[in-house]
Design a protein around this motif. Sequence first.
Motif, PDB file in Angstrom:
ATOM      1  N   VAL A  52      44.046  36.373  36.377  1.00 41.68           N
ATOM      2  CA  VAL A  52      43.970  37.319  37.497  1.00 41.68           C
ATOM      3  C   VAL A  52      45.000  38.435  37.326  1.00 41.68           C
ATOM      4  CG1 VAL A  52      44.326  37.577  39.985  1.00 41.68           C
ATOM      5  CG2 VAL A  52      42.965  35.673  39.120  1.00 41.68           C
ATOM      6  N   ASP A  53      46.241  38.079  36.990  1.00 42.81           N
ATOM      7  CA  ASP A  53      47.273  39.102  36.825  1.00 42.81           C
ATOM      8  C   ASP A  53      46.957  40.030  35.654  1.00 42.81           C
ATOM      9  OD1 ASP A  53      48.604  38.111  39.001  1.00 42.81           O
ATOM     10  OD2 ASP A  53      50.339  37.354  37.892  1.00 42.81           O
ATOM     11  N   TRP A  54      46.407  39.479  34.568  1.00 45.99           N
ATOM     12  CA  TRP A  54      46.045  40.308  33.412  1.00 45.99           C
ATOM     13  C   TRP A  54      44.954  41.312  33.795  1.00 45.99           C
ATOM     14  CZ3 TRP A  54      47.624  42.279  29.173  1.00 45.99           C
ATOM     15  CH2 TRP A  54      46.725  42.823  28.255  1.00 45.99           C
ATOM     16  N   HIS A  55      43.929  40.839  34.472  1.00 42.60           N
ATOM     17  CA  HIS A  55      42.859  41.747  34.886  1.00 42.60           C
ATOM     18  C   HIS A  55      43.363  42.747  35.925  1.00 42.60           C
ATOM     19  CE1 HIS A  55      39.067  40.440  32.930  1.00 42.60           C
ATOM     20  NE2 HIS A  55      39.842  39.410  32.632  1.00 42.60           N
ATOM     21  N   GLY A  56      44.295  42.313  36.784  1.00 41.60           N
ATOM     22  CA  GLY A  56      44.908  43.242  37.733  1.00 41.60           C
ATOM     23  C   GLY A  56      45.666  44.337  37.010  1.00 41.60           C
ATOM     24  N   LEU A  57      46.392  43.967  35.961  1.00 39.64           N
ATOM     25  CA  LEU A  57      47.101  44.969  35.162  1.00 39.64           C
ATOM     26  C   LEU A  57      46.116  45.917  34.492  1.00 39.64           C
ATOM     27  CD1 LEU A  57      49.767  46.034  33.966  1.00 39.64           C
ATOM     28  CD2 LEU A  57      49.451  44.405  32.089  1.00 39.64           C
ATOM     29  N   LEU A  58      45.024  45.382  33.983  1.00 37.09           N
ATOM     30  CA  LEU A  58      44.007  46.240  33.365  1.00 37.09           C
ATOM     31  C   LEU A  58      43.401  47.199  34.383  1.00 37.09           C
ATOM     32  CD1 LEU A  58      42.220  43.709  30.987  1.00 37.09           C
ATOM     33  CD2 LEU A  58      43.819  45.532  30.356  1.00 37.09           C
ATOM     34  N   TRP A  59      43.245  46.757  35.636  1.00 37.66           N
ATOM     35  CA  TRP A  59      42.756  47.651  36.687  1.00 37.66           C
ATOM     36  C   TRP A  59      43.787  48.742  36.971  1.00 37.66           C
ATOM     37  CZ3 TRP A  59      44.163  47.784  42.158  1.00 37.66           C
ATOM     38  CH2 TRP A  59      43.390  48.692  42.891  1.00 37.66           C
ATOM     39  N   LEU A  60      45.075  48.366  36.984  1.00 33.05           N
ATOM     40  CA  LEU A  60      46.131  49.344  37.221  1.00 33.05           C
ATOM     41  C   LEU A  60      46.076  50.484  36.220  1.00 33.05           C
ATOM     42  CD1 LEU A  60      47.485  47.088  39.046  1.00 33.05           C
ATOM     43  CD2 LEU A  60      49.626  47.888  38.128  1.00 33.05           C
ATOM     44  N   ILE A  61      45.741  50.175  34.971  1.00 33.74           N
ATOM     45  CA  ILE A  61      45.724  51.221  33.941  1.00 33.74           C
ATOM     46  C   ILE A  61      44.317  51.788  33.719  1.00 33.74           C
ATOM     47  CG2 ILE A  61      47.802  50.350  32.810  1.00 33.74           C
ATOM     48  CD1 ILE A  61      46.000  49.096  30.656  1.00 33.74           C
ATOM     49  N   GLY A  62      43.379  51.427  34.600  1.00 34.75           N
ATOM     50  CA  GLY A  62      42.053  52.018  34.549  1.00 34.75           C
ATOM     51  C   GLY A  62      41.086  51.390  33.565  1.00 34.75           C
ATOM     52  N   ARG A  63      41.362  50.180  33.109  1.00 33.18           N
ATOM     53  CA  ARG A  63      40.497  49.531  32.113  1.00 33.18           C
ATOM     54  C   ARG A  63      39.514  48.531  32.724  1.00 33.18           C
ATOM     55  NH1 ARG A  63      42.439  50.342  26.677  1.00 33.18           N
ATOM     56  NH2 ARG A  63      40.571  49.116  26.260  1.00 33.18           N
ATOM     57  N   ARG A  64      39.617  48.261  34.004  1.00 36.18           N
ATOM     58  CA  ARG A  64      38.699  47.364  34.716  1.00 36.18           C
ATOM     59  C   ARG A  64      38.368  47.996  36.064  1.00 36.18           C
ATOM     60  NH1 ARG A  64      38.461  45.266  30.479  1.00 36.18           N
ATOM     61  NH2 ARG A  64      38.720  43.093  29.903  1.00 36.18           N
ATOM     62  N   GLY A  65      37.231  47.581  36.621  1.00 32.45           N
ATOM     63  CA  GLY A  65      36.829  48.056  37.939  1.00 32.45           C
ATOM     64  C   GLY A  65      37.324  47.129  39.030  1.00 32.45           C
ATOM     65  N   LEU A  66      37.526  47.683  40.197  1.00 34.39           N
ATOM     66  CA  LEU A  66      38.021  46.886  41.318  1.00 34.39           C
ATOM     67  C   LEU A  66      37.043  45.768  41.671  1.00 34.39           C
ATOM     68  CD1 LEU A  66      40.060  46.321  43.546  1.00 34.39           C
ATOM     69  CD2 LEU A  66      38.871  48.013  44.959  1.00 34.39           C
ATOM     70  N   GLY A  67      35.748  46.053  41.626  1.00 31.20           N
ATOM     71  CA  GLY A  67      34.752  45.033  41.947  1.00 31.20           C
ATOM     72  C   GLY A  67      34.899  43.807  41.066  1.00 31.20           C
ATOM     73  N   GLU A  68      35.178  44.034  39.783  1.00 30.27           N
ATOM     74  CA  GLU A  68      35.380  42.922  38.844  1.00 30.27           C
ATOM     75  C   GLU A  68      36.619  42.113  39.225  1.00 30.27           C
ATOM     76  OE1 GLU A  68      36.117  42.232  34.067  1.00 30.27           O
ATOM     77  OE2 GLU A  68      35.645  44.236  34.803  1.00 30.27           O
ATOM     78  N   ILE A  69      37.669  42.792  39.622  1.00 30.79           N
ATOM     79  CA  ILE A  69      38.922  42.119  40.000  1.00 30.79           C
ATOM     80  C   ILE A  69      38.706  41.270  41.250  1.00 30.79           C
ATOM     81  CG2 ILE A  69      41.333  42.472  40.667  1.00 30.79           C
ATOM     82  CD1 ILE A  69      40.472  43.331  37.739  1.00 30.79           C
ATOM     83  N   ILE A  70      37.998  41.815  42.219  1.00 28.03           N
ATOM     84  CA  ILE A  70      37.745  41.085  43.467  1.00 28.03           C
ATOM     85  C   ILE A  70      36.917  39.834  43.182  1.00 28.03           C
ATOM     86  CG2 ILE A  70      36.620  41.205  45.735  1.00 28.03           C
ATOM     87  CD1 ILE A  70      39.245  42.818  45.521  1.00 28.03           C
ATOM     88  N   ARG A  71      35.879  39.954  42.351  1.00 27.29           N
ATOM     89  CA  ARG A  71      35.059  38.785  42.003  1.00 27.29           C
ATOM     90  C   ARG A  71      35.888  37.739  41.252  1.00 27.29           C
ATOM     91  NH1 ARG A  71      31.551  42.800  40.949  1.00 27.29           N
ATOM     92  NH2 ARG A  71      31.829  42.686  38.691  1.00 27.29           N
ATOM     93  N   LEU A  72      36.687  38.187  40.314  1.00 23.05           N
ATOM     94  CA  LEU A  72      37.526  37.267  39.541  1.00 23.05           C
ATOM     95  C   LEU A  72      38.532  36.556  40.445  1.00 23.05           C
ATOM     96  CD1 LEU A  72      38.405  36.134  36.788  1.00 23.05           C
ATOM     97  CD2 LEU A  72      39.963  38.075  36.614  1.00 23.05           C
ATOM     98  N   ASP A  73      39.144  37.305  41.346  1.00 20.47           N
ATOM     99  CA  ASP A  73      40.103  36.706  42.280  1.00 20.47           C
ATOM    100  C   ASP A  73      39.422  35.654  43.147  1.00 20.47           C
ATOM    101  OD1 ASP A  73      42.811  36.742  43.665  1.00 20.47           O
ATOM    102  OD2 ASP A  73      41.463  37.213  45.342  1.00 20.47           O
ATOM    103  N   GLY A  74      38.227  35.951  43.616  1.00 20.92           N
ATOM    104  CA  GLY A  74      37.486  34.982  44.424  1.00 20.92           C
ATOM    105  C   GLY A  74      37.173  33.712  43.660  1.00 20.92           C
ATOM    106  N   ALA A  75      36.850  33.848  42.371  1.00 23.96           N
ATOM    107  CA  ALA A  75      36.542  32.678  41.559  1.00 23.96           C
ATOM    108  C   ALA A  75      37.802  31.889  41.206  1.00 23.96           C
ATOM    109  CB  ALA A  75      35.820  33.116  40.281  1.00 23.96           C
ATOM    110  N   ALA A  76      38.914  32.588  40.991  1.00 24.03           N
ATOM    111  CA  ALA A  76      40.150  31.936  40.548  1.00 24.03           C
ATOM    112  C   ALA A  76      40.958  31.336  41.695  1.00 24.03           C
ATOM    113  CB  ALA A  76      41.014  32.933  39.782  1.00 24.03           C
ATOM    114  N   THR A  77      40.797  31.837  42.902  1.00 25.10           N
ATOM    115  CA  THR A  77      41.613  31.382  44.028  1.00 25.10           C
ATOM    116  C   THR A  77      41.562  29.865  44.239  1.00 25.10           C
ATOM    117  OG1 THR A  77      41.596  33.527  45.117  1.00 25.10           O
ATOM    118  CG2 THR A  77      41.946  31.614  46.527  1.00 25.10           C
ATOM    119  N   PRO A  78      40.383  29.226  44.227  1.00 21.06           N
ATOM    120  CA  PRO A  78      40.390  27.759  44.389  1.00 21.06           C
ATOM    121  C   PRO A  78      41.122  27.039  43.248  1.00 21.06           C
ATOM    122  CG  PRO A  78      38.172  28.641  44.696  1.00 21.06           C
ATOM    123  CD  PRO A  78      39.016  29.763  44.199  1.00 21.06           C
ATOM    124  N   LEU A  79      41.040  27.572  42.039  1.00 18.48           N
ATOM    125  CA  LEU A  79      41.754  26.969  40.913  1.00 18.48           C
ATOM    126  C   LEU A  79      43.264  27.093  41.096  1.00 18.48           C
ATOM    127  CD1 LEU A  79      39.577  28.267  37.947  1.00 18.48           C
ATOM    128  CD2 LEU A  79      39.597  25.969  38.927  1.00 18.48           C
TER     129      LEU A  79
END
Length: 193
Positions: A74-101
């Motif tokens: 999650v933090d890696w993808h968040g960093l990639l979003w910060l630098i414009g390499r990922r979309g926010l929608g992808e980060i939100i979906r990933l966070d939702g999937a990772a939160t229970p873990l």
Amino acid sequence: MSYVPVSRRTIRRHRESERSTRRLVVALSAAAIVVWLLSVILSSLVNVDDGVHNVDLAVHDLFLVVAFGAIILVDWHGLLWLIGRRGLGEIIRLDGAATPLIWGGLAGLLATGVFLSPHLDNPMTELKLAAVLVLSLNGIMLIPLMRRLARLPADAEFTDLTRGQRIHMVACMVVSQLAWWTAIIIGFINAES
């Protein structure tokens, strides 16, 4: 900047949502502190033999892999979003999937930590336990920001956030990594001694 008319009902629902999020953060923070205290207190009262200790240590490490692995992702993808390499929608979906873990792994760490017979009089152990509490509370403090991010368009960029939101996100990422690495390194040092 465009003006978009908003009904009073929409404004009222948004305020109610913000208040309910604040109440949730307070309740979860109190619960996290109570569970953490319970884990620490029980760990001082429970003694197990070496066989149980070794099995518990293996299970503890598995929970660590699950929780910390999800955090790194999650933090890696968040960093990639910060630098414009990922979309926010992808980060939100990933966070939702990772939160229970993440939270399941953390709960498992607290439960199995009870049977590890930690040396609570050791300053390093105290620092590790403090780091675990900090990382728990830090995760809870991200809830309001993640709820705000989820309401943004999927193509929103980091620069679209307010200055306070950007600071909040980066600070939580830094605190998360510092607390996790502190707890992990001290845990492995203590396991060796």
